[in-house]
Design a protein around this motif. Structure first.
Motif, PDB file in Angstrom:
ATOM      1  N   GLU A  86     -57.202  27.774  26.735  1.00 22.25           N
ATOM      2  CA  GLU A  86     -57.765  27.789  25.338  1.00 22.25           C
ATOM      3  C   GLU A  86     -57.039  28.696  24.366  1.00 22.25           C
ATOM      4  N   ALA A  87     -56.462  29.577  24.998  1.00 21.05           N
ATOM      5  CA  ALA A  87     -55.402  30.267  24.049  1.00 21.05           C
ATOM      6  C   ALA A  87     -54.173  29.600  23.726  1.00 21.05           C
ATOM      7  N   HIS A  88     -53.750  28.859  24.653  1.00 24.12           N
ATOM      8  CA  HIS A  88     -52.577  27.736  24.336  1.00 24.12           C
ATOM      9  C   HIS A  88     -52.854  26.988  23.141  1.00 24.12           C
ATOM     10  N   ALA A  89     -54.320  26.286  23.306  1.00 21.64           N
ATOM     11  CA  ALA A  89     -54.844  25.517  22.516  1.00 21.64           C
ATOM     12  C   ALA A  89     -54.702  25.782  21.168  1.00 21.64           C
ATOM     13  N   PHE A  90     -55.134  27.419  21.208  1.00 17.30           N
ATOM     14  CA  PHE A  90     -55.387  27.890  19.735  1.00 17.30           C
ATOM     15  C   PHE A  90     -53.863  28.366  19.201  1.00 17.30           C
ATOM     16  N   VAL A  91     -53.104  28.640  19.826  1.00 20.03           N
ATOM     17  CA  VAL A  91     -51.801  28.795  19.322  1.00 20.03           C
ATOM     18  C   VAL A  91     -51.115  27.644  18.905  1.00 20.03           C
ATOM     19  N   ALA A  92     -51.204  26.626  19.728  1.00 17.68           N
ATOM     20  CA  ALA A  92     -50.828  25.430  19.063  1.00 17.68           C
ATOM     21  C   ALA A  92     -51.430  24.867  17.784  1.00 17.68           C
ATOM     22  N   SER A  93     -52.790  25.179  17.696  1.00 16.39           N
ATOM     23  CA  SER A  93     -53.371  24.532  16.297  1.00 16.39           C
ATOM     24  C   SER A  93     -52.929  25.346  15.260  1.00 16.39           C
TER      25      SER A  93
ATOM     26  N   ARG B 237     -49.895  26.700  14.940  1.00 16.55           N
ATOM     27  CA  ARG B 237     -48.349  26.142  14.562  1.00 16.55           C
ATOM     28  C   ARG B 237     -48.625  24.695  13.906  1.00 16.55           C
ATOM     29  N   THR B 238     -49.543  23.903  14.158  1.00 15.46           N
ATOM     30  CA  THR B 238     -49.704  22.579  13.726  1.00 15.46           C
ATOM     31  C   THR B 238     -50.188  22.586  12.187  1.00 15.46           C
TER      32      THR B 238
ATOM     33  N   GLY C  37     -49.503  25.016  10.525  1.00 18.59           N
ATOM     34  CA  GLY C  37     -48.161  25.709   9.734  1.00 18.59           C
ATOM     35  C   GLY C  37     -48.632  27.180   9.379  1.00 18.59           C
ATOM     36  N   LEU C  38     -49.741  27.781   9.993  1.00 18.69           N
ATOM     37  CA  LEU C  38     -50.041  29.201   9.631  1.00 18.69           C
ATOM     38  C   LEU C  38     -49.107  30.350  10.048  1.00 18.69           C
ATOM     39  N   GLY C  39     -48.476  30.879   9.310  1.00 19.40           N
ATOM     40  CA  GLY C  39     -47.576  31.861   9.603  1.00 19.40           C
ATOM     41  C   GLY C  39     -47.872  33.230   9.683  1.00 19.40           C
ATOM     42  N   ARG C  40     -47.093  34.161   9.345  1.00 19.21           N
ATOM     43  CA  ARG C  40     -47.630  35.485   9.421  1.00 19.21           C
ATOM     44  C   ARG C  40     -48.666  35.947   8.539  1.00 19.21           C
TER      45      ARG C  40
END
Length: 104
Positions: free
Chosen positions: A81-88, A90-91, A93-96
């Motif tokens: 689920e953490a992988h999916a959160f990080v991927a979402s 990035r998709t 475009g949420l940056g710092r």
């Protein structure tokens, strides 16, 4: 910048610096955080770190959090689920420090 950890002490430091409170769902054991001005997510109750920390270790949770100044994005849960959160993130475009929100 998003950081990933399985160290609950690291997560606690981040959360406390942002005045976030730990929450837990009784039925499933799911963990979450409530940011200032927010209630715990539905069906959850606020708990102390003394309950949150062993539960985090027991379920082998992973935390993802935004360590940018003022960052409030976070996730607590299973590795996949953490992988999916990080991927979402990035998709979208949420940056710092951009956007706020949490995965539950």
């Amino acid at each position: 910048m998003l950081r990933t950890t399985q160290d609950v002490v690291e997560l606690r430091r981040w959360a406390e610096a942002r005045e976030a409170r730990p929450c837990r769902e009784e039925a499933s054991g799911r963990l979450a955080l409530a940011m200032p001005g927010e209630s715990c997510p539905a069906a959850m109750r606020e708990v102390g770190w003394d309950e949150f920390e062993p539960a985090f270790a027991w379920i082998r949770a992973v935390a993802v959090y935004d360590d940018a100044p003022g960052g409030r994005r976070w996730f607590v849960g299973a590795y996949d689920e953490a992988h999916a959160f990080v991927a979402s993130c990035r998709t979208r475009g949420l940056g710092r420090g951009e956007g706020a929100g949490a995965a539950r």
